[in-house]
Design a protein around this motif. Structure first.
Motif, PDB file in Angstrom:
ATOM      1  N   ARG A  78      -6.405 -10.825  -9.567  1.00 44.33           N
ATOM      2  CA  ARG A  78      -7.453 -11.832  -9.392  1.00 44.33           C
ATOM      3  C   ARG A  78      -8.794 -11.186  -9.064  1.00 44.33           C
ATOM      4  NH1 ARG A  78      -6.218 -16.594  -5.310  1.00 44.33           N
ATOM      5  NH2 ARG A  78      -4.314 -16.626  -6.507  1.00 44.33           N
ATOM      6  N   VAL A  79      -8.768 -10.179  -8.220  1.00 42.73           N
ATOM      7  CA  VAL A  79      -9.997  -9.475  -7.828  1.00 42.73           C
ATOM      8  C   VAL A  79      -9.816  -8.021  -8.255  1.00 42.73           C
ATOM      9  CG1 VAL A  79     -11.541  -8.878  -5.933  1.00 42.73           C
ATOM     10  CG2 VAL A  79     -10.241 -11.018  -5.848  1.00 42.73           C
ATOM     11  N   PHE A  80     -10.314  -7.690  -9.435  1.00 36.59           N
ATOM     12  CA  PHE A  80     -10.023  -6.397 -10.046  1.00 36.59           C
ATOM     13  C   PHE A  80     -10.509  -5.200  -9.242  1.00 36.59           C
ATOM     14  CE2 PHE A  80      -9.929  -9.313 -13.707  1.00 36.59           C
ATOM     15  CZ  PHE A  80      -8.613  -9.105 -14.082  1.00 36.59           C
ATOM     16  N   ALA A  81     -11.469  -5.411  -8.344  1.00 35.51           N
ATOM     17  CA  ALA A  81     -11.981  -4.301  -7.541  1.00 35.51           C
ATOM     18  C   ALA A  81     -11.004  -3.890  -6.445  1.00 35.51           C
ATOM     19  CB  ALA A  81     -13.319  -4.681  -6.920  1.00 35.51           C
ATOM     20  N   ILE A  82     -10.033  -4.747  -6.122  1.00 38.29           N
ATOM     21  CA  ILE A  82      -9.075  -4.430  -5.059  1.00 38.29           C
ATOM     22  C   ILE A  82      -7.903  -3.657  -5.653  1.00 38.29           C
ATOM     23  CG2 ILE A  82      -7.474  -5.342  -3.347  1.00 38.29           C
ATOM     24  CD1 ILE A  82      -9.344  -7.740  -3.049  1.00 38.29           C
ATOM     25  N   ARG A  83      -7.714  -2.466  -5.144  1.00 37.35           N
ATOM     26  CA  ARG A  83      -6.589  -1.623  -5.576  1.00 37.35           C
ATOM     27  C   ARG A  83      -5.789  -1.217  -4.346  1.00 37.35           C
ATOM     28  NH1 ARG A  83     -10.695   0.268  -9.217  1.00 37.35           N
ATOM     29  NH2 ARG A  83     -10.130  -0.381 -11.308  1.00 37.35           N
ATOM     30  N   THR A  84      -4.480  -1.222  -4.480  1.00 30.36           N
ATOM     31  CA  THR A  84      -3.586  -0.875  -3.380  1.00 30.36           C
ATOM     32  C   THR A  84      -2.727   0.306  -3.791  1.00 30.36           C
ATOM     33  OG1 THR A  84      -3.536  -3.194  -2.704  1.00 30.36           O
ATOM     34  CG2 THR A  84      -1.828  -1.754  -1.807  1.00 30.36           C
ATOM     35  N   HIS A  85      -2.649   1.291  -2.932  1.00 29.18           N
ATOM     36  CA  HIS A  85      -1.863   2.494  -3.209  1.00 29.18           C
ATOM     37  C   HIS A  85      -0.595   2.481  -2.365  1.00 29.18           C
ATOM     38  CE1 HIS A  85      -0.746   6.792  -2.884  1.00 29.18           C
ATOM     39  NE2 HIS A  85      -1.026   6.736  -4.175  1.00 29.18           N
ATOM     40  N   PHE A  86       0.549   2.685  -3.009  1.00 28.53           N
ATOM     41  CA  PHE A  86       1.834   2.808  -2.322  1.00 28.53           C
ATOM     42  C   PHE A  86       2.273   4.260  -2.391  1.00 28.53           C
ATOM     43  CE2 PHE A  86       1.774  -1.682  -3.004  1.00 28.53           C
ATOM     44  CZ  PHE A  86       2.519  -2.205  -1.950  1.00 28.53           C
ATOM     45  N   SER A  87       2.654   4.793  -1.237  1.00 24.09           N
ATOM     46  CA  SER A  87       3.167   6.166  -1.168  1.00 24.09           C
ATOM     47  C   SER A  87       4.448   6.155  -0.347  1.00 24.09           C
ATOM     48  CB  SER A  87       2.123   7.099  -0.541  1.00 24.09           C
ATOM     49  OG  SER A  87       1.795   6.657   0.758  1.00 24.09           O
ATOM     50  N   TYR A  88       5.101   7.299  -0.300  1.00 22.27           N
ATOM     51  CA  TYR A  88       6.351   7.442   0.448  1.00 22.27           C
ATOM     52  C   TYR A  88       6.128   8.400   1.609  1.00 22.27           C
ATOM     53  CZ  TYR A  88      11.174   8.699   1.510  1.00 22.27           C
ATOM     54  OH  TYR A  88      12.369   8.917   2.142  1.00 22.27           O
ATOM     55  N   GLU A  89       6.491   7.958   2.832  1.00 26.04           N
ATOM     56  CA  GLU A  89       6.378   8.804   4.020  1.00 26.04           C
ATOM     57  C   GLU A  89       7.543   8.538   4.957  1.00 26.04           C
ATOM     58  OE1 GLU A  89       2.670   8.322   6.074  1.00 26.04           O
ATOM     59  OE2 GLU A  89       1.482   8.578   4.256  1.00 26.04           O
ATOM     60  N   ASN A  90       8.258   9.556   5.316  1.00 27.39           N
ATOM     61  CA  ASN A  90       9.303   9.472   6.343  1.00 27.39           C
ATOM     62  C   ASN A  90      10.276   8.309   6.161  1.00 27.39           C
ATOM     63  OD1 ASN A  90       8.106  11.702   7.679  1.00 27.39           O
ATOM     64  ND2 ASN A  90       6.654  10.313   8.658  1.00 27.39           N
ATOM     65  N   GLY A  91      10.766   8.125   4.953  1.00 24.17           N
ATOM     66  CA  GLY A  91      11.785   7.104   4.710  1.00 24.17           C
ATOM     67  C   GLY A  91      11.253   5.705   4.498  1.00 24.17           C
ATOM     68  N   ALA A  92       9.955   5.555   4.303  1.00 27.68           N
ATOM     69  CA  ALA A  92       9.383   4.219   4.130  1.00 27.68           C
ATOM     70  C   ALA A  92       8.282   4.226   3.083  1.00 27.68           C
ATOM     71  CB  ALA A  92       8.816   3.721   5.457  1.00 27.68           C
ATOM     72  N   LEU A  93       8.092   3.079   2.453  1.00 24.20           N
ATOM     73  CA  LEU A  93       6.942   2.899   1.578  1.00 24.20           C
ATOM     74  C   LEU A  93       5.744   2.575   2.459  1.00 24.20           C
ATOM     75  CD1 LEU A  93       8.345   0.751  -1.355  1.00 24.20           C
ATOM     76  CD2 LEU A  93       7.431   3.059  -1.505  1.00 24.20           C
ATOM     77  N   VAL A  94       4.614   3.161   2.134  1.00 27.28           N
ATOM     78  CA  VAL A  94       3.385   2.941   2.892  1.00 27.28           C
ATOM     79  C   VAL A  94       2.354   2.339   1.953  1.00 27.28           C
ATOM     80  CG1 VAL A  94       1.554   4.040   4.221  1.00 27.28           C
ATOM     81  CG2 VAL A  94       3.908   4.885   4.402  1.00 27.28           C
ATOM     82  N   MET A  95       1.783   1.201   2.371  1.00 28.08           N
ATOM     83  CA  MET A  95       0.781   0.503   1.588  1.00 28.08           C
ATOM     84  C   MET A  95      -0.585   0.761   2.190  1.00 28.08           C
ATOM     85  SD  MET A  95       0.539  -3.564   0.819  1.00 28.08           S
ATOM     86  CE  MET A  95      -0.436  -4.086   2.206  1.00 28.08           C
ATOM     87  N   GLU A  96      -1.563   1.066   1.352  1.00 27.90           N
ATOM     88  CA  GLU A  96      -2.915   1.344   1.834  1.00 27.90           C
ATOM     89  C   GLU A  96      -3.938   0.831   0.844  1.00 27.90           C
ATOM     90  OE1 GLU A  96      -5.363   5.155   3.649  1.00 27.90           O
ATOM     91  OE2 GLU A  96      -3.499   5.487   2.603  1.00 27.90           O
ATOM     92  N   ASP A  97      -4.947   0.106   1.387  1.00 29.90           N
ATOM     93  CA  ASP A  97      -6.064  -0.318   0.547  1.00 29.90           C
ATOM     94  C   ASP A  97      -7.346  -0.298   1.383  1.00 29.90           C
ATOM     95  OD1 ASP A  97      -6.356  -2.767   1.959  1.00 29.90           O
ATOM     96  OD2 ASP A  97      -5.067  -3.816   0.552  1.00 29.90           O
ATOM     97  N   GLU A  98      -8.466  -0.560   0.722  1.00 27.87           N
ATOM     98  CA  GLU A  98      -9.763  -0.454   1.385  1.00 27.87           C
ATOM     99  C   GLU A  98      -9.993  -1.557   2.415  1.00 27.87           C
ATOM    100  OE1 GLU A  98     -12.710  -0.333  -1.662  1.00 27.87           O
ATOM    101  OE2 GLU A  98     -12.004   1.583  -2.430  1.00 27.87           O
ATOM    102  N   THR A  99      -9.384  -2.723   2.246  1.00 26.58           N
ATOM    103  CA  THR A  99      -9.644  -3.822   3.166  1.00 26.58           C
ATOM    104  C   THR A  99      -8.699  -3.827   4.362  1.00 26.58           C
ATOM    105  OG1 THR A  99      -8.277  -5.293   1.826  1.00 26.58           O
ATOM    106  CG2 THR A  99     -10.637  -5.314   1.406  1.00 26.58           C
TER     107      THR A  99
END
Length: 102
Positions: A78-99
């Motif tokens: 819906r808001v193309f400027a928003i991007r979310t990065h998922f990575s793996y750390e210590n047995g868990a998925l980690v979600m990170e975005d600018e907001t």
């Protein structure tokens, strides 16, 4: 129960359907708050109080190999400027975005 919310800058809404109780409500307001969640909780607590205790969710360690299918960069449809990065750390998925951050 069916819930459908919608938000855009300066506007929010929430529709709730409870078919088993033949009940529904809709709210719409012109600000960026998440007050719909408070109204929803108050409505449900008043008209349909919980009769059972719900267990908190438990989280299990995720193997890195299993996590790899989710790791990457996702773009909001819906808001193309928003991007979310998922990575793996210590047995868990980690979600990170600018907001919201990490």
């Amino acid at each position: 129960m069916v819930l459908k919310g919608g938000n855009m800058p300066g506007y929010s809404s929430l529709m709730v359907l409870v078919p088993e109780q033949k009940t529904a409500f809709f709210m719409s307001y012109n600000n960026d708050s998440m007050m719909s969640l408070d109204v929803y909780d108050a409505f449900m607590d008043h008209y349909f109080p919980r009769t059972i205790t719900v267990k908190k969710p438990t989280y299990h360690q995720l193997e890195e190999k299993e996590a790899q299918k989710y790791v990457g960069l996702y773009q909001n449809t819906r808001v193309f400027a928003i991007r979310t990065h998922f990575s793996y750390e210590n047995g868990a998925l980690v979600m990170e975005d600018e907001t919201a951050g990490k």
